[in-house]
Scaffold this active site. Structure first.
Site, PDB file in Angstrom:
ATOM      1  N   PRO A   1      10.762 -65.347 -21.237  1.00 39.72           N
ATOM      2  CA  PRO A   1       9.640 -65.608 -22.391  1.00 39.72           C
ATOM      3  C   PRO A   1      10.331 -65.831 -23.607  1.00 39.72           C
ATOM      4  CG  PRO A   1      10.088 -62.684 -21.732  1.00 39.72           C
ATOM      5  CD  PRO A   1      11.052 -63.595 -21.407  1.00 39.72           C
TER       6      PRO A   1
ATOM      7  N   ASP B   1      13.551 -65.456 -27.293  1.00 38.05           N
ATOM      8  CA  ASP B   1      13.809 -64.649 -26.691  1.00 38.05           C
ATOM      9  C   ASP B   1      12.725 -63.506 -27.197  1.00 38.05           C
ATOM     10  OD1 ASP B   1      13.733 -62.755 -24.503  1.00 38.05           O
ATOM     11  OD2 ASP B   1      15.536 -63.148 -23.702  1.00 38.05           O
ATOM     12  N   HIS B   2      11.421 -63.590 -26.284  1.00 35.99           N
ATOM     13  CA  HIS B   2      10.178 -62.295 -27.692  1.00 35.99           C
ATOM     14  C   HIS B   2      10.798 -61.163 -27.131  1.00 35.99           C
ATOM     15  CE1 HIS B   2       7.242 -60.695 -29.793  1.00 35.99           C
ATOM     16  NE2 HIS B   2       6.891 -61.581 -30.431  1.00 35.99           N
ATOM     17  N   ARG B   3      11.851 -60.781 -25.995  1.00 37.09           N
ATOM     18  CA  ARG B   3      11.874 -59.497 -25.246  1.00 37.09           C
ATOM     19  C   ARG B   3      13.119 -59.068 -26.426  1.00 37.09           C
ATOM     20  NH1 ARG B   3      14.761 -61.021 -19.308  1.00 37.09           N
ATOM     21  NH2 ARG B   3      15.410 -62.377 -21.486  1.00 37.09           N
TER      22      ARG B   3
END
Lengths: 469, 564
Positions: free
Chosen positions: A271, A441-443
């Site tokens: 994501p 990477d939004h994690r």
């Protein structure tokens, strides 16, 4: 999207296609496809690729003995052609002027196809030239030497310098040379001269960095890439899309292209989101100009600035390996995407925060040389923790990049351009600005993290004294 | 008689007295080459003489010439200290000495410097070491070439001192080989500068005087430096200095584009230098056959980091000093007007070589040099100021300027020894091959095409040219070295080979089939039946012989038929 990733460009480093603008084989298909019904002007004759042996089907132009505009007399050698057996001089059957060369040195043409035009009188030269360019079906190409505009696949368009090169501001100024009689005489090494001719760079505008201000090959390469940077956006990188592959055919991926494809599909599992920023580069440009002669490249400067910003924002240098945890990387390794024949590769500047800018520049040159020779070791291209991709050479002002799997963020760098800006004190002025755009990477990396990182980066670039420490 | 022991001699001494062997068998259907010496020596030496004396000489006259020194050295002990004293222990002197010993002459050789002369110490030998390095560097740097062979090599580099040591070690090794070979045969090596005091009397060193029945001058040459050029041995250098490879300049100007200049351009560009040629004539490589020169320029000059100025003289060259680079002032070769100034890191003067006859005492025998060269006739007999032959004095090699090549000197020395041992001999200089060891190599023997044309016009015969490309040779293609051309200029009426020129892989080794054919007078219609192993580069010559169109029948059987 993946197309974009396949076409990053490395600033200030001539890419292979730039070094060898005359690429054989690219113009041939067009030559053979030229409509046979071209109207024959009474006094402009075509010079054909001759059949030098019974088995010869095509010939390679080894060298043009005459240049465009030269007067020819019957029986004189005009061109040297390499057949399947030998190199032979080809003579003209008519008197006249060599009006237009249609297949450049190194190019290949089928037997019987036109390789040049012969005008009977000087007044018909222009006419013949016009005809040469129209018959080559490259309306967008202004140059009389269309073969040079054909770019090798699939790197789109060597940023082929326009026919009348406009040296960028950074390379302006007279060649300072003690014995050059105030710039009247140009002192350039043989290879520099050869390169300048190939890259269509005007030696008069180049400041030499060699002994006693001599212009050496590197200066010409720098000037050529600076010219490409200075190209106004919108100027089409000529004949960018000219296909050098047979249209309508299916060409399997090379190993490298297969790897890119696999990675791109893999990237869909992550994501990602994007944050952009506009950075003023006047100070950076000035610094670059100052230390360029010591071998420092813009790529190294950008990598260094990014690395110093990452020191303060370790999370942006982290990655998510298992979907459950942060992996904080112990070193800051900046990968920089480089376009290669048939794909791209990301040589890695390891410990870019710790290595000084001069060593970093040398390291970069070494990596690019190795990449071109296809001799990079795995740890030299897969140990990156943060990736840079720059399309500024092409006049691209903004784009976004796909995050390479296994890393946390990638930054897309656009061209630095003169921009009219209003300042806080109510004035207006001209500043060079470039847009950067980070995909993350939004994690592991959140919006605020990127924002803070970009702010730090902008501060470093706008006040770049720390880059050279 | 026709055996040859000298390892350094490249030419066989052709016995002119050998009985002519009539063809005893009809043309066999199966031929082997080289089985019978008779077949290889069918007639006296080829009929036209050396380049410096173009007058044609008939075989008849050649045989009837009265010999100057008739008595051979096999008689009772001579009243002289030596039968033969050679001044100068270069390749020419060495070749002469070895042959003299074989002929039973008591021989001494005088050397004022080191044994081996220019070739071994400052010429062909160390330059071959450097060129061996440059050839390998080129291969390793040629990504395209390696890739096409499927090879991968990491970036090649070199250690300058290591390269220089290789050249130096090779020179020492060859020097000691040469010295040992002479010592082992009993040649006295006398150290010191040799001076001719008068007829048959030579001084060497300080005051050692010896007498000799015959004297050979073989003092060689030194690099020629034109006026206005200041050689400092560091930044303005000659081949003597360059071979030590004390530094590899970024940018070097090479004055002169003959074979010395070309070979050094090959070395320097392979080691990373950029080169600027300065050539007085209007084209580069003026000495070569024009077609070969053109192709060589396309391969050896244009794609490399080399530029050039032609039609200009370097009127003044100042070494680098006080922070200034080497300055080269160029003037137009014809108008003498200033044309340009070059600033480079180093300049190599390769404008040819000048004969070295200092201290030789030529005045004691009334000999005046011509442009520095010792005047000689076609038998290498020295000619004095009055145009008369000086008895018992010969001059060979660079000092006489006939053909400034090591192997030519050696052949001339052997020719002289033949004469002083009672057998007339004239060397056919047109059969002496020459080579330039660039990558790829250039080699030649006999006349160039323009020279042959001129001769044909004068003497009223026609010439033809046969050509073949290395692209048509299997071995060359296997090596991925198809770039190259071989051409042969010949007489279609009688099959005589007038000249052969080769540019391509191992050209220097390939030329000898042609030079031997010229030396032995072998005709194309005969040699074309000789078999070449396949696939080898030698088939390039086979191709030339076979493609020649000769209107003359096979003249003699190559050998007796041997059935298998």
């Amino acid at each position: 999207m993946s197309r974009l990733l396949q076409t990053p460009f490395v600033p200030c480093t001539a890419n292979p296609s730039l070094r060898r603008p005359t690429n054989s084989g690219s113009s041939t298909t067009r030559l053979s496809a030229r409509p046979s019904g071209t109207r024959i002007h009474a006094k402009v004759r075509e010079i054909f690729m001759p059949a030098l042996s019974s088995t010869m089907t095509e010939g390679k132009i080894v060298s043009w003995v005459k240049s465009e505009g030269d007067k020819l007399s019957k029986g004189e050698s005009v061109v040297v052609v390499e057949s399947d057996k030998a190199d032979m001089d080809v003579e003209t059957f008519y008197d006249g002027y060599l009006a237009a060369i249609m297949v450049e040195e190194g190019g290949v043409a089928p037997v019987g196809s036109a390789i040049a035009l012969l005008a009977e009188s000087e007044s018909e030269i222009a006419d013949a030239k016009a005809r040469a360019s129209s018959s080559l079906e490259t309306p967008s190409s202004p140059a009389p030497a269309p073969a040079e505009n054909a770019a090798p696949v699939p790197v789109p368009a060597s940023p082929s310098p326009s026919p009348s090169p406009r040296p960028a501001a950074s390379v302006m100024g007279s060649a300072v040379h003690p014995a050059s009689e105030g710039g009247k005489r140009i002192v350039a090494s043989p290879y520099a001269k050869k390169l300048a001719k190939e890259l269509k760079v005007d030696l008069a505008g180049i400041a030499g960095s060699g002994p006693l201000g001599r212009i050496v090959a590197k200066d010409v390469e720098d000037a050529a890439s600076a010219m490409a940077v200075g190209e106004v956006p919108g100027t089409p990188a000529a004949a960018a899309e000219s296909p050098a592959v047979p249209l309508g055919s299916v060409v399997p991926f090379t190993t490298m292209q297969g790897a890119v494809s696999k990675n791109m599909v893999e990237s869909l599992k992550v994501p990602t989101f994007r944050v952009g920023y506009t950075i003023t580069t006047d100070a950076l440009d000035a610094l670059y100009k100052k230390i360029k002669s010591k071998g420092v490249t813009m790529t190294a400067l950008l990598a260094k600035a990014t690395a110093l910003a990452l020191v303060k924002h370790p999370v942006v240098n982290s990655s998510c390996r298992d979907g459950k945890s942060f992996t904080y990387n112990s070193s800051i390794n900046i990968a920089v995407a480089v376009a290669m024949d048939g794909g791209l590769i990301t040589p890695v500047l390891q410990d870019a925060d710790k290595v000084d800018i001069y060593s970093l520049s040398r390291k970069w040159k070494e990596l690019v040389d190795k990449a071109r020779a296809k001799q990079l070791q795995p740890q030299e291209y897969n140990s990156g923790t943060f990736t840079l991709s720059n399309l500024g050479m092409f006049g691209v002002d903004r784009f976004d990049a796909i995050l390479p799997p296994g890393t946390g963020a990638i930054m897309a760098v656009g061209a630095s351009q003169p921009t009219v800006v209003a300042t806080k004190d109510g004035r207006m002025g001209m500043k060079s600005q470039m847009q950067v755009n980070v995909t993350a990477d939004h994690r592991v990396i959140y919006g605020a993290d990127l924002a803070a990182f970009l702010q730090t980066l902008a501060q470093i670039i706008e006040d770049p004294k720390d880059l050279t420490f | 008689m026709h055996s040859l022991s000298s390892s350094s001699a490249s030419l066989s001494s052709v016995p002119s007295h050998h009985p002519r062997h009539p063809p005893s068998v009809p043309l066999p259907t199966l031929r082997f080459c080289g089985l019978r010496p008779e077949a290889l020596f069918p007639r006296p030496l080829s009929l036209y003489s050396s380049c410096s004396s173009p007058a044609r000489r008939s075989a008849r006259r050649l045989r009837s010439t009265v010999l100057v020194s008739a008595s051979a050295g096999n008689g009772p002990p001579s009243k002289f200290d030596y039968d033969l004293v050679i001044i100068g222990a270069g390749v020419g002197g060495h070749g002469a000495a070895l042959h003299a010993v074989e002929k039973g002459l008591k021989t001494a050789i005088i050397e004022g410097d080191v044994v081996g002369g220019t070739c071994v110490n400052r010429g062909c030998v160390p330059s071959k070491a450097l060129l061996a390095v440059s050839g390998r560097m080129r291969e390793l740097q040629s990504d395209h070439h390696l890739k096409s062979l499927g090879l991968q090599v990491a970036a090649a580099g070199y250690d300058r001192q290591g390269v220089a040591d290789h050249a130096n070690n090779l020179a020492s090794k060859i020097r000691s080989n040469l010295t040992n070979s002479m010592k082992a045969l009993g040649v006295d090596i006398l150290t010191g500068v040799g001076t001719i005091l008068g007829p048959q009397k030579v001084k060497y060193g300080k005051d050692n005087i010896i007498t000799a029945k015959n004297i050979i001058i073989a003092t060689g040459s030194v690099p020629f430096v034109p006026k206005g050029i200041e050689v400092d041995g560091k930044t303005v250098i000659t081949s003597d200095h360059a071979l030590k490879l004390e530094f590899v300049p970024d940018w070097i100007a090479i004055v002169g584009s003959g074979y010395i200049g070309l070979e050094f351009s090959d070395v320097y560009t392979a080691l990373g230098s950029e080169v600027t040629f300065v050539e007085a004539l209007d084209q580069l490589m003026p000495g070569f056959d024009p077609e070969i020169g053109k192709l060589a320029q396309r391969v050896l000059i244009n794609p490399r980091n080399i530029d050039y100025h032609t039609g200009v003289f370097a009127s003044k060259i100042t070494p680098a000093r006080d922070g200034k680079p080497v300055m080269i002032e160029l003037i137009d070769a014809k108008t003498k007007e200033p044309k340009d100034t070059l600033e480079v890191d180093a300049a190599l003067i390769a404008t040819g070589r000048a004969p070295f006859t200092n201290g030789l005492g030529l005045e004691n025998i009334n000999v005046v040099t011509q442009r520095g060269f010792v005047p000689v006739d076609e038998r290498m007999r020295v000619i004095d100021a009055d145009g008369k032959l000086v008895p018992h004095v010969y001059c060979i090699g660079d000092a006489n300027g006939k053909m400034m090549l090591a192997h030519a000197a050696s052949a001339q020395g052997i020719s002289v020894v033949e004469q002083v041992t009672g057998k007339d001999h004239i060397l056919n200089h047109l059969s002496i091959p020459a080579a330039c060891f660039t990558h790829p190599e250039i080699s030649m023997v006999g006349l160039t095409e323009p020279q042959a044309k001129e001769k044909a016009d004068k003497d009223g015969f026609t010439i033809s040219v046969a050509k073949t490309s290395f692209k048509a040779n299997t071995k060359a293609l296997a090596e991925n070295e198809g770039e190259g051309l071989a051409k042969m200029i010949y007489r279609p009426d009688n099959g005589e080979i007038l000249g052969v020129h080769i540019f391509g892989l191992h050209a220097a080794d390939l030329i000898h089939e042609a030079s031997n054919a010229i030396a032995l007078g072998t005709k194309i219609q005969d040699i074309k039946f000789a078999v070449h192993a396949h696939p080898t580069l030698s088939e390039v010559l086979d191709e030339l012989f076979k493609s020649a169109k000769v209107n003359s029948p096979v003249s003699s059987p190559v050998s007796e038929p041997v059935g298998v």
